[in-house]
Design a protein around this motif. Structure first.
Motif, PDB file in Angstrom:
ATOM      1  N   THR A   8     -37.794  -5.640 -25.578  1.00 30.78           N
ATOM      2  CA  THR A   8     -36.451  -6.132 -25.866  1.00 30.78           C
ATOM      3  C   THR A   8     -35.625  -4.992 -26.442  1.00 30.78           C
ATOM      4  OG1 THR A   8     -37.331  -8.324 -26.362  1.00 30.78           O
ATOM      5  CG2 THR A   8     -35.108  -7.850 -27.165  1.00 30.78           C
ATOM      6  N   ILE A   9     -34.410  -4.846 -25.940  1.00 36.69           N
ATOM      7  CA  ILE A   9     -33.502  -3.820 -26.475  1.00 36.69           C
ATOM      8  C   ILE A   9     -32.891  -4.383 -27.749  1.00 36.69           C
ATOM      9  CG2 ILE A   9     -31.404  -2.480 -26.060  1.00 36.69           C
ATOM     10  CD1 ILE A   9     -32.142  -2.580 -23.041  1.00 36.69           C
ATOM     11  N   VAL A  10     -33.205  -3.768 -28.874  1.00 31.82           N
ATOM     12  CA  VAL A  10     -32.749  -4.291 -30.158  1.00 31.82           C
ATOM     13  C   VAL A  10     -31.512  -3.586 -30.683  1.00 31.82           C
ATOM     14  CG1 VAL A  10     -34.995  -5.205 -30.840  1.00 31.82           C
ATOM     15  CG2 VAL A  10     -34.411  -2.858 -31.439  1.00 31.82           C
ATOM     16  N   ASN A  11     -31.220  -2.378 -30.145  1.00 32.35           N
ATOM     17  CA  ASN A  11     -30.042  -1.658 -30.614  1.00 32.35           C
ATOM     18  C   ASN A  11     -29.864  -0.395 -29.776  1.00 32.35           C
ATOM     19  OD1 ASN A  11     -27.826  -1.113 -32.214  1.00 32.35           O
ATOM     20  ND2 ASN A  11     -28.943  -1.346 -34.146  1.00 32.35           N
ATOM     21  N   THR A  12     -28.775   0.308 -30.064  1.00 31.40           N
ATOM     22  CA  THR A  12     -28.577   1.629 -29.486  1.00 31.40           C
ATOM     23  C   THR A  12     -29.133   2.643 -30.481  1.00 31.40           C
ATOM     24  OG1 THR A  12     -26.388   1.766 -30.487  1.00 31.40           O
ATOM     25  CG2 THR A  12     -26.502   0.938 -28.220  1.00 31.40           C
ATOM     26  N   HIS A  13     -29.240   3.902 -30.041  1.00 27.53           N
ATOM     27  CA  HIS A  13     -29.740   4.943 -30.926  1.00 27.53           C
ATOM     28  C   HIS A  13     -28.942   6.209 -30.623  1.00 27.53           C
ATOM     29  CE1 HIS A  13     -32.759   6.851 -33.523  1.00 27.53           C
ATOM     30  NE2 HIS A  13     -32.638   7.901 -32.724  1.00 27.53           N
ATOM     31  N   VAL A  19     -31.325   3.658 -25.980  1.00 26.61           N
ATOM     32  CA  VAL A  19     -31.496   2.306 -26.502  1.00 26.61           C
ATOM     33  C   VAL A  19     -32.830   2.239 -27.233  1.00 26.61           C
ATOM     34  CG1 VAL A  19     -30.057   1.156 -24.779  1.00 26.61           C
ATOM     35  CG2 VAL A  19     -32.491   1.452 -24.317  1.00 26.61           C
ATOM     36  N   ARG A  20     -32.856   1.408 -28.271  1.00 22.35           N
ATOM     37  CA  ARG A  20     -34.055   1.224 -29.086  1.00 22.35           C
ATOM     38  C   ARG A  20     -34.759  -0.039 -28.583  1.00 22.35           C
ATOM     39  NH1 ARG A  20     -32.890   1.321 -35.275  1.00 22.35           N
ATOM     40  NH2 ARG A  20     -32.106   3.324 -34.588  1.00 22.35           N
ATOM     41  N   VAL A  21     -36.013   0.124 -28.179  1.00 24.98           N
ATOM     42  CA  VAL A  21     -36.757  -0.976 -27.570  1.00 24.98           C
ATOM     43  C   VAL A  21     -37.923  -1.391 -28.456  1.00 24.98           C
ATOM     44  CG1 VAL A  21     -38.156  -1.661 -25.577  1.00 24.98           C
ATOM     45  CG2 VAL A  21     -36.137  -0.217 -25.244  1.00 24.98           C
ATOM     46  N   MET A  22     -38.010  -2.694 -28.711  1.00 25.24           N
ATOM     47  CA  MET A  22     -39.182  -3.279 -29.355  1.00 25.24           C
ATOM     48  C   MET A  22     -40.124  -3.625 -28.199  1.00 25.24           C
ATOM     49  SD  MET A  22     -40.728  -4.201 -32.160  1.00 25.24           S
ATOM     50  CE  MET A  22     -39.465  -4.277 -33.394  1.00 25.24           C
ATOM     51  N   SER A  23     -41.137  -2.803 -28.027  1.00 24.43           N
ATOM     52  CA  SER A  23     -41.992  -2.885 -26.847  1.00 24.43           C
ATOM     53  C   SER A  23     -43.000  -4.021 -26.932  1.00 24.43           C
ATOM     54  CB  SER A  23     -42.720  -1.558 -26.666  1.00 24.43           C
ATOM     55  OG  SER A  23     -43.306  -1.492 -25.403  1.00 24.43           O
ATOM     56  N   LYS A  24     -43.285  -4.643 -25.785  1.00 18.32           N
ATOM     57  CA  LYS A  24     -44.275  -5.706 -25.686  1.00 18.32           C
ATOM     58  C   LYS A  24     -45.308  -5.376 -24.611  1.00 18.32           C
ATOM     59  CE  LYS A  24     -41.792  -9.509 -27.589  1.00 18.32           C
ATOM     60  NZ  LYS A  24     -41.761  -9.041 -28.912  1.00 18.32           N
ATOM     61  N   THR A  25     -45.434  -4.121 -24.275  1.00 13.92           N
ATOM     62  CA  THR A  25     -46.361  -3.713 -23.232  1.00 13.92           C
ATOM     63  C   THR A  25     -47.491  -2.875 -23.804  1.00 13.92           C
ATOM     64  OG1 THR A  25     -46.600  -2.543 -21.125  1.00 13.92           O
ATOM     65  CG2 THR A  25     -44.932  -1.700 -22.629  1.00 13.92           C
ATOM     66  N   ASP A  26     -48.651  -2.994 -23.191  1.00 13.07           N
ATOM     67  CA  ASP A  26     -49.777  -2.150 -23.574  1.00 13.07           C
ATOM     68  C   ASP A  26     -49.710  -0.794 -22.879  1.00 13.07           C
ATOM     69  OD1 ASP A  26     -50.962  -3.984 -25.278  1.00 13.07           O
ATOM     70  OD2 ASP A  26     -52.173  -4.887 -23.700  1.00 13.07           O
ATOM     71  N   PHE A  27     -48.727  -0.631 -21.977  1.00 12.56           N
ATOM     72  CA  PHE A  27     -48.628   0.584 -21.176  1.00 12.56           C
ATOM     73  C   PHE A  27     -47.245   1.230 -21.281  1.00 12.56           C
ATOM     74  CE2 PHE A  27     -51.129  -2.722 -18.990  1.00 12.56           C
ATOM     75  CZ  PHE A  27     -52.392  -2.176 -19.112  1.00 12.56           C
ATOM     76  N   PHE A  79     -26.257  -3.698 -23.410  1.00  8.90           N
ATOM     77  CA  PHE A  79     -27.649  -4.071 -23.173  1.00  8.90           C
ATOM     78  C   PHE A  79     -28.358  -4.603 -24.423  1.00  8.90           C
ATOM     79  CE2 PHE A  79     -27.592  -0.698 -19.648  1.00  8.90           C
ATOM     80  CZ  PHE A  79     -27.241  -1.638 -18.689  1.00  8.90           C
ATOM     81  N   ARG A  80     -27.688  -4.558 -25.583  1.00 11.27           N
ATOM     82  CA  ARG A  80     -28.314  -5.043 -26.811  1.00 11.27           C
ATOM     83  C   ARG A  80     -28.737  -6.504 -26.632  1.00 11.27           C
ATOM     84  NH1 ARG A  80     -25.031  -4.588 -32.124  1.00 11.27           N
ATOM     85  NH2 ARG A  80     -25.475  -2.394 -31.777  1.00 11.27           N
ATOM     86  N   ASP A  81     -29.925  -6.834 -27.067  1.00 11.55           N
ATOM     87  CA  ASP A  81     -30.559  -8.155 -26.953  1.00 11.55           C
ATOM     88  C   ASP A  81     -31.057  -8.453 -25.542  1.00 11.55           C
ATOM     89  OD1 ASP A  81     -30.114  -8.691 -29.672  1.00 11.55           O
ATOM     90  OD2 ASP A  81     -28.129  -9.509 -29.241  1.00 11.55           O
ATOM     91  N   GLY A  82     -30.965  -7.481 -24.651  1.00 13.19           N
ATOM     92  CA  GLY A  82     -31.493  -7.666 -23.301  1.00 13.19           C
ATOM     93  C   GLY A  82     -33.017  -7.570 -23.302  1.00 13.19           C
TER      94      GLY A  82
END
Length: 171
Positions: A8-13, A19-27, A79-82
């Motif tokens: 999930t894109i949580v913010n810009t950087h 973009v700052r991504v809170m990742s949910k992938t093992d890869f 793209f924030r919250d995407g």
């Protein structure tokens, strides 16, 4: 086509389109490598925006990404919250005894003596090993550790997981 959540894109950087991504992938190295095709699903939109990754780096607990054609902060603020997803054709072959969550959730769980326990409804990451929430038709959920001593067989074709009941596992 089926889509799978990778972050999930949580913010810009910064101001250069990261973009700052809170990742949910093992890869993450595979999913976010330069040239990877991703789809961004916005909360109020039915159709995704397709993007191509141009760069990826780690920063604290986040993955920072830039996309082709989006060179500055003004381009990526929307793209924030995407939610970033990949299509099923982008999924890679896993090693033996490794499974994607969507393959396990929904499977019936039985004991090695044939007793029906319930259905896997959630997977909890604990750090040491995953724990599967198995919900019976009636009653409280059970928590089954995904370890060799307990999980004896996973048959994805029939959506059945066989476990060995250890003392105290279902209490």
């Amino acid at each position: 086509m089926e889509w799978f959540n990778v972050g999930t894109i949580v913010n810009t950087h910064g101001i250069k389109g990261e973009v700052r991504v809170m990742s949910k992938t093992d890869f993450p190295d595979e999913r976010y490598k330069a040239g990877s095709k991703l789809a961004i699903f916005m909360p109020k939109s039915k159709t995704p925006t397709f993007v191509t990754v141009t760069s990826h780096r780690k920063h604290k607990n986040f993955d920072l990404l830039t996309f082709e054609g989006y060179p500055n902060i003004n381009d990526v603020e929307k793209f924030r919250d995407g939610v970033i997803k990949v299509s099923e054709k982008e999924l890679t072959e896993l090693e033996e005894n490794e499974f994607y969550y969507h393959e396990i959730i929904g499977c019936r769980v039985i004991t090695d003596t044939g007793e029906e326990i319930g259905t896997v409804t959630e997977i909890i990451e604990t750090g040491a090993n995953d724990v599967w929430t198995v919900t019976p038709a009636e009653g409280k959920p059970h928590y089954i550790p995904y370890i060799e001593d307990v999980v004896k067989d996973i048959n994805l074709d029939e959506s059945v997981i066989t476990i060995e009941l250890m003392d105290g596992l279902l209490s």
